[in-house]
Every structure is written in structure tokens, then in C-alpha cells.
Enzyme design. Structure first.
Site, PDB file in Angstrom:
ATOM      1  N   LYS A   1      11.253 -54.592 -88.619  1.00 53.51           N
ATOM      2  CA  LYS A   1      11.520 -53.930 -89.914  1.00 53.51           C
ATOM      3  C   LYS A   1      12.239 -52.602 -89.698  1.00 53.51           C
ATOM      4  CE  LYS A   1      10.462 -55.320 -93.454  1.00 53.51           C
ATOM      5  NZ  LYS A   1      11.170 -56.258 -94.371  1.00 53.51           N
TER       6      LYS A   1
ATOM      7  N   TYR B   1       6.698 -57.247 -85.544  1.00 52.77           N
ATOM      8  CA  TYR B   1       6.975 -57.088 -86.972  1.00 52.77           C
ATOM      9  C   TYR B   1       7.455 -55.678 -87.317  1.00 52.77           C
ATOM     10  CZ  TYR B   1       6.393 -56.642 -91.996  1.00 52.77           C
ATOM     11  OH  TYR B   1       6.624 -56.369 -93.325  1.00 52.77           O
TER      12      TYR B   1
HETATM   13  N1  NAI Z   1       2.890 -57.898 -98.185  1.00 52.57           N
HETATM   14  C1  NAI Z   1       2.872 -56.603 -97.967  1.00 52.57           C
HETATM   15  O1  NAI Z   1       1.808 -55.962 -97.986  1.00 52.57           O
HETATM   16  C2  NAI Z   1       4.146 -55.888 -97.668  1.00 52.57           C
HETATM   17  C3  NAI Z   1       5.373 -56.563 -97.591  1.00 52.57           C
HETATM   18  N2  NAI Z   1       6.521 -55.841 -97.342  1.00 52.57           N
HETATM   19  C4  NAI Z   1       7.832 -56.510 -97.291  1.00 52.57           C
HETATM   20  O2  NAI Z   1       8.033 -57.130 -98.563  1.00 52.57           O
HETATM   21  C5  NAI Z   1       8.841 -58.294 -98.410  1.00 52.57           C
HETATM   22  C6  NAI Z   1       8.146 -59.462 -99.069  1.00 52.57           C
HETATM   23  O3  NAI Z   1       6.914 -59.622 -98.423  1.00 52.57           O
HETATM   24  P1  NAI Z   1       5.838 -60.674 -98.991  1.00 52.57           P
HETATM   25  O4  NAI Z   1       6.222 -61.056-100.368  1.00 52.57           O
HETATM   26  O5  NAI Z   1       4.500 -60.122 -98.716  1.00 52.57           O
HETATM   27  O6  NAI Z   1       6.073 -61.909 -97.995  1.00 52.57           O
HETATM   28  P2  NAI Z   1       6.173 -63.463 -98.295  1.00 52.57           P
HETATM   29  O7  NAI Z   1       5.999 -64.131 -96.986  1.00 52.57           O
HETATM   30  O8  NAI Z   1       5.311 -63.846 -99.425  1.00 52.57           O
HETATM   31  O9  NAI Z   1       7.703 -63.617 -98.772  1.00 52.57           O
HETATM   32  C7  NAI Z   1       8.754 -63.655 -97.855  1.00 52.57           C
HETATM   33  C8  NAI Z   1       9.715 -64.744 -98.306  1.00 52.57           C
HETATM   34  O10 NAI Z   1      10.777 -64.816 -97.355  1.00 52.57           O
HETATM   35  C9  NAI Z   1      11.054 -66.180 -97.126  1.00 52.57           C
HETATM   36  N3  NAI Z   1      11.646 -66.402 -95.803  1.00 52.57           N
HETATM   37  C10 NAI Z   1      11.032 -66.308 -94.600  1.00 52.57           C
HETATM   38  N4  NAI Z   1      11.883 -66.659 -93.622  1.00 52.57           N
HETATM   39  C11 NAI Z   1      13.059 -66.975 -94.221  1.00 52.57           C
HETATM   40  C12 NAI Z   1      14.320 -67.420 -93.753  1.00 52.57           C
HETATM   41  N5  NAI Z   1      14.536 -67.638 -92.450  1.00 52.57           N
HETATM   42  N6  NAI Z   1      15.308 -67.659 -94.647  1.00 52.57           N
HETATM   43  C13 NAI Z   1      15.082 -67.457 -95.982  1.00 52.57           C
HETATM   44  N7  NAI Z   1      13.911 -67.043 -96.495  1.00 52.57           N
HETATM   45  C14 NAI Z   1      12.920 -66.810 -95.616  1.00 52.57           C
HETATM   46  C15 NAI Z   1       9.705 -66.888 -97.210  1.00 52.57           C
HETATM   47  O11 NAI Z   1       9.864 -68.274 -97.473  1.00 52.57           O
HETATM   48  C16 NAI Z   1       9.031 -66.127 -98.357  1.00 52.57           C
HETATM   49  O12 NAI Z   1       9.266 -66.746 -99.597  1.00 52.57           O
HETATM   50  C17 NAI Z   1       9.063 -58.462 -96.913  1.00 52.57           C
HETATM   51  O13 NAI Z   1      10.337 -57.960 -96.571  1.00 52.57           O
HETATM   52  C18 NAI Z   1       7.970 -57.608 -96.269  1.00 52.57           C
HETATM   53  O14 NAI Z   1       8.384 -57.128 -95.010  1.00 52.57           O
HETATM   54  C19 NAI Z   1       6.486 -54.478 -97.159  1.00 52.57           C
HETATM   55  C20 NAI Z   1       5.302 -53.798 -97.219  1.00 52.57           C
HETATM   56  C21 NAI Z   1       4.046 -54.451 -97.473  1.00 52.57           C
HETATM   57  C1  LIG Z   2     -10.814 -55.014 -89.561  1.00 53.25           C
HETATM   58  C2  LIG Z   2     -10.821 -55.947 -90.731  1.00 53.25           C
HETATM   59  C3  LIG Z   2     -12.222 -56.096 -91.268  1.00 53.25           C
HETATM   60  O1  LIG Z   2     -12.269 -56.225 -92.620  1.00 53.25           O
HETATM   61  C4  LIG Z   2      -9.824 -55.441 -91.808  1.00 53.25           C
HETATM   62  C5  LIG Z   2      -8.415 -55.911 -91.437  1.00 53.25           C
HETATM   63  C6  LIG Z   2      -7.412 -55.447 -92.457  1.00 53.25           C
HETATM   64  C7  LIG Z   2      -5.997 -55.710 -91.935  1.00 53.25           C
HETATM   65  C8  LIG Z   2      -5.788 -57.214 -91.824  1.00 53.25           C
HETATM   66  C9  LIG Z   2      -4.983 -55.020 -92.864  1.00 53.25           C
HETATM   67  C10 LIG Z   2      -5.195 -53.495 -92.869  1.00 53.25           C
HETATM   68  C11 LIG Z   2      -3.815 -52.862 -93.099  1.00 53.25           C
HETATM   69  C12 LIG Z   2      -2.920 -54.053 -93.379  1.00 53.25           C
HETATM   70  C13 LIG Z   2      -1.419 -53.874 -93.161  1.00 53.25           C
HETATM   71  C14 LIG Z   2      -0.871 -52.701 -93.992  1.00 53.25           C
HETATM   72  O2  LIG Z   2      -1.121 -52.933 -95.377  1.00 53.25           O
HETATM   73  C15 LIG Z   2       0.634 -52.538 -93.756  1.00 53.25           C
HETATM   74  C16 LIG Z   2       1.418 -53.813 -93.823  1.00 53.25           C
HETATM   75  C17 LIG Z   2       2.729 -53.742 -94.201  1.00 53.25           C
HETATM   76  C18 LIG Z   2       3.595 -54.878 -94.174  1.00 53.25           C
HETATM   77  O3  LIG Z   2       4.808 -54.754 -94.289  1.00 53.25           O
HETATM   78  C19 LIG Z   2       3.040 -56.222 -93.908  1.00 53.25           C
HETATM   79  C20 LIG Z   2       1.526 -56.278 -93.950  1.00 53.25           C
HETATM   80  C21 LIG Z   2       0.841 -55.071 -93.280  1.00 53.25           C
HETATM   81  C22 LIG Z   2       1.135 -55.095 -91.789  1.00 53.25           C
HETATM   82  C23 LIG Z   2      -0.685 -55.184 -93.567  1.00 53.25           C
HETATM   83  C24 LIG Z   2      -1.295 -56.386 -92.833  1.00 53.25           C
HETATM   84  C25 LIG Z   2      -2.834 -56.473 -92.955  1.00 53.25           C
HETATM   85  C26 LIG Z   2      -3.500 -55.169 -92.504  1.00 53.25           C
HETATM   86  C27 LIG Z   2      -3.270 -54.933 -91.032  1.00 53.25           C
END
Ligand code: NAI
Ligand SMILES: C[C@@H](CO)CCC[C@@H](C)[C@H]1CC[C@H]2[C@@H]3[C@H](O)CC4=CC(=O)CC[C@]4(C)[C@H]3CC[C@]12C
Length: 380
Positions: free
Chosen positions: A160, A156
Site C-alpha cells: 500500500k 500488505y
Molecule cells: N477494510 C479496511 O479496514 C480497510 C481497507 N482499506 C483499503 O480499502 C480498499 C477496499 O478494501 P475492502 O473493501 O476492505 O476490501 P475487499 O476485499 O472487500 O475489496 C477489494 C476488492 O478488490 C477486488 N480485487 C482483488 N484483487 C483484484 C484484481 N486482481 N483485479 C480486480 N479486482 C480485484 C476484490 O475482488 C474486492 O472486490 C482497499 O484498497 C484496502 O486496501 C484501507 C483501510 C482499511
Molecule cells: C488480538 C485479537 C483478539 O481479539 C484482536 C485482533 C484484531 C486485528 C485482527 C485487527 C486490529 C487492527 C486491524 C487492522 C487495522 O484496522 C488497520 C487495517 C487497515 C487495512 O488497510 C486493512 C485491514 C487492517 C490491517 C486491519 C486488519 C485487522 C486488525 C489487525
């Protein structure tokens, strides 16, 4: 402005956790658009009803890893916000699939932009393109210029980082008709808020243990978190300002940040869960790190043994433990300096909204239980 006279935005991954907040944010705060194309592999039909007399929300089912799908979705559009991604650090999908979606998918978006003359691309990257690395190097209140020993092995973060590099390198590409492609990349830290799937898992886990959460990570380990509404707001502003000041934003990366407090991942989650009657057991980790690591290794072994029968993907594995156990917080104002970003939601508001959402989960769980109980009764 009559419908049809404004710009067409494409939001890839627009049905996801961040994507759906972004669509709603654009509808509420972006007056220059007449259509939002929500491109996703898994459509959420409820978004279609968000259309109003000014902006049409058009759902487009497609696979980002298929160039034809992307080209068709981008045809005639003005700007793309690319959030579609496979967010997996648990081994749910093979590395090849993560690469296909996150890297090839981004290549397709860039290719389609060039072919269709779409001049503006905002990419949703991640803190993970920087770290934390698995060597335990802390990133304490760092910013976009902070030196850090970046080391990626996991699919992952690797994907990215590769995708972000492609996006930034594409900035300034000349396109047909003498137009130029402008790109920028936003790096959210751990996003939280309404609809966060991982929070649902923690909540369900806690319900199973009598609303008790057991501390595993030292409280001193800080993990950056940012409210989903503020991440969406930053994307909207970056999209707007990239068009007005492309030489300022083009080719730049910006951490997504707000006034969410610096806390350990577990303590941060307790900011919401404690308001729902949960309590954290232990002022320090209940088990030593080496035992946690053995448990994480056991999970990896079980995942491998069971992978022919079903996907076993527990929250705890060596990578998530390493990440959770390493401080990674950002302190920056680059987005404010470059495009006037200031969080739209204060911490107290973000906290209140998240707690309200978690409480709504409880109501839903209870309703499902009641229906189940009634259902059982009827079947007796
Ligand atoms: N959730 C988090 O804590 C963080 C997320 N991000 C980034 O933010 C963005 C959104 O993440 P989330 O909303 O958490 O994830 P999510 O999994 O809720 O949303 C991702 C979306 O992309 C779509 N998708 C996946 N594969 C696809 C494909 N082959 N074709 C078209 N659509 C597709 C999924 O159906 C989903 O709706 C991602 O780029 C992720 O890397 C960055 C930092 C933290
Ligand atoms: C040891 C466990 C006992 O409670 C706690 C485990 C927490 C983990 C699952 C999360 C801690 C940090 C998170 C990641 C971080 O927020 C950065 C991220 C960025 C992204 O783009 C996708 C998600 C993630 C990798 C996020 C995933 C969950 C954690 C590893």
C-alpha cells in the site's frame, strides 16, 4: 440530465466491501455521472440491478494486474476511484500476489490513465502506509503531518505504501493532448459497517463461545475506526473536488475519519456485538501478552506446516497482535479544509446501521440452521 450526457466513473474493486458502498453512494449523491463502471475480479451481479434511468451500472470483469483489462475498462472514462486491492495480513495469499495486485495493479491503472487520457484518479490507500509499526510506537490522535517512525516488513502495508507513492508521484503528469493527470490518496483507518468480512468472523467466533468475547487487548489501546458510508462519501467528495480544485487536492493524502469513538479494537466491536447479546469477559486482558504472542507464533508455525494441504489463516498472528496492541488514532480536519468533507453519517447512525446488519446475519444463520435441520430430518 439524460442518460449518456454525464461523466463515466470507473470504480476498481467496486464489488468489495468499500467498493459496493461507493457505487451506491455515487448513484445516490453524484448527479454528474451517466455511467459507473464496476471493475472487479469477482463480480457481484446484484450491483447491475442498481442501474436507473439516469445512471448505468456496468459490471466489467477483469484483473487489475493485467494492463489490457485495465486499459479497456478505462477507455472513454472521466475519472477512476481505485479501491481494488488484496487486503491480507493473515498470510492467505503469497507476498508476490499481494505485490502483483496492489503495486503492479496500481501501476497499470496509472499507465492506463495516461494512455487513455483519464485526468483524475482517487486512490484508496490505508492508515497502514503510516502504521502502526511493530515496535509499538503509538500514533495518538495524529494527522497527515505527524512525524512517525514508519517501518514496514509485512507485504500488505509495504504494497500500500509503494502504491500510494506511485499515485502521488504521478500527480501532474502531462498526457496526450496537453491534458494533466491529477491524483490524490485517501487513507481510511479500520473501516467498519455493513458487509465487513472481519466483523462476520468475530460474530461467528462469538456465537461459538456462547456470545462471550474474551478480552486480549488492554482497553487503553485506541484504534481508529471509520464507518464505510463516510469513507465512501469522502471518496465521492474528493473525486468531485479534484476536478474543480486540482491544484489543492492534487498530490495530497487525506486520512478518512468521522465521529466514531476512540476505543480498543475489541471494545469498539462490542459497541455493536453487545446490542446482539454478546458480552466481553474481563475488564483487562485474560492472558498476559507473552502468552498471546506465543499463541500467535504457534499460529504462524501451524500455517507453515499446513500450507501444503490447506490455507490456515487465523485472525491472530504476530503482526495482527502487534497492530491491535498499538494505539493508532487520527484527529484531523484536512479533508474538511481542502474539500469540505464532513461525515455524512453521525456515529449513532453508523452504529445503528451496523447493528441492524449484524442482526440480519443472525437471522440468516438461523434460517440456514433451520434449513439444515429440516434437511437432516428429510434425509433420515
Ligand atoms: N477494510 C479496511 O479496514 C480497510 C481497507 N482499506 C483499503 O480499502 C480498499 C477496499 O478494501 P475492502 O473493501 O476492505 O476490501 P475487499 O476485499 O472487500 O475489496 C477489494 C476488492 O478488490 C477486488 N480485487 C482483488 N484483487 C483484484 C484484481 N486482481 N483485479 C480486480 N479486482 C480485484 C476484490 O475482488 C474486492 O472486490 C482497499 O484498497 C484496502 O486496501 C484501507 C483501510 C482499511
Ligand atoms: C488480538 C485479537 C483478539 O481479539 C484482536 C485482533 C484484531 C486485528 C485482527 C485487527 C486490529 C487492527 C486491524 C487492522 C487495522 O484496522 C488497520 C487495517 C487497515 C487495512 O488497510 C486493512 C485491514 C487492517 C490491517 C486491519 C486488519 C485487522 C486488525 C489487525
Amino acid at each position: 440530465m439524460t442518460a449518456g450526457s454525464g461523466q463515466v466513473y470507473v470504480v476498481t474493486g467496486g464489488c468489495g466491501f468499500l467498493g459496493s458502498h461507493l457505487v451506491r453512494m455515487l448513484l445516490e449523491h453524484e448527479k454528474n455521472i451517466s455511467e459507473i463502471r464496476v471493475f472487479d475480479l469477482h463480480l457481484d451481479e446484484s450491483l447491475r440491478s442498481l442501474s436507473n434511468n439516469r445512471v448505468r451500472v456496468r459490471l466489467i470483469s477483469g484483473d487489475i494486474s493485467h494492463l489490457d483489462d485495465v486499459r479497456e475498462a478505462l477507455h472513454g472514462s472521466h475519472l477512476v476511484i481505485h479501491t481494488a486491492s488484496l487486503v491480507d495480513v493473515w498470510g492467505r495469499v503469497p507476498a508476490s500476489k499481494i505485490n502483483e495486485v496492489n503495486v503492479t495493479g496500481t501501476e497499470n491503472v496509472l499507465q492506463a490513465c495516461k494512455e487513455e487520457g483519464v485526468q483524475y484518479l482517487v486512490y484508496t490507500s490505508s492508515m497502514e502506509v503510516v502504521g502502526p509499526n511493530i515496535h509499538g510506537d503509538h500514533f495518538y490522535r495524529g494527522n497527515e503531518e505527524t512525524e512517525y517512525r514508519i517501518y514496514h516488513k509485512e507485504p500488505y502495508p509495504l504494497s500500500k505504501a509503494k502504491a500510494e507513492k506511485l499515485v502521488l508521484e504521478a500527480n501532474g503528469t502531462k498526457m496526450k493532448g496537453g491534458k494533466m493527470l491529477y491524483t490524490c490518496s485517501l487513507r481510511p483507518t479500520g473501516i467498519y459497517g455493513e458487509g465487513h468480512e472481519l466483523m462476520k468472523k468475530f460474530h461467528r467466533q462469538g456465537l461459538r463461545t456462547g456470545r462471550c468475547m474474551f478480552r486480549a487487548i488492554p482497553p487503553a489501546i485506541e484504534h481508529g475506526r471509520v464507518y464505510v458510508g463516510n469513507v465512501a462519501w469522502m471518496h465521492l467528495l474528493a473525486a468531485r473536488q479534484l476536478q474543480i480544485h486540482p491544484s489543492t487536492l492534487g498530490g495530497q493524502v487525506y486520512f478518512c475519519y468521522d465521529s466514531s469513538p476512540y476505543k480498543s479494537y475489541e471494545d469498539f466491536n462490542m459497541e455493536f456485538l453487545s446490542a446482539c447479546g454478546f458480552k466481553m469477559i474481563g475488564s483487562r486482558p485474560l492472558v498476559p501478552y507473552f502468552l498471546l504472542y506465543l499463541l500467535a507464533l504457534l499460529n504462524t508455525l501451524l500455517q507453515w506446516v499446513l500450507h501444503r494441504f490447506f490455507i490456515y489463516a487465523p485472525i491472530l498472528n504476530p503482526y495482527t497482535l502487534a497492530v491491535a496492541s498499538t494505539t493508532f488514532t487520527v484527529q484531523t480536519d484536512k479533508a474538511e479544509k481542502h474539500f469540505g468533507y464532513r461525515p455524512l453519517y453521525a456515529w449513532e447512525e453508523a452504529k445503528k446501521r451496523t447493528i441492524t446488519w449484524i442482526k440480519s446475519l443472525e437471522v440468516r444463520e438461523k434460517d440456514l440452521k433451520d434449513v439444515g435441520a429440516k434437511g437432516n430430518y428429510c434425509c433420515n
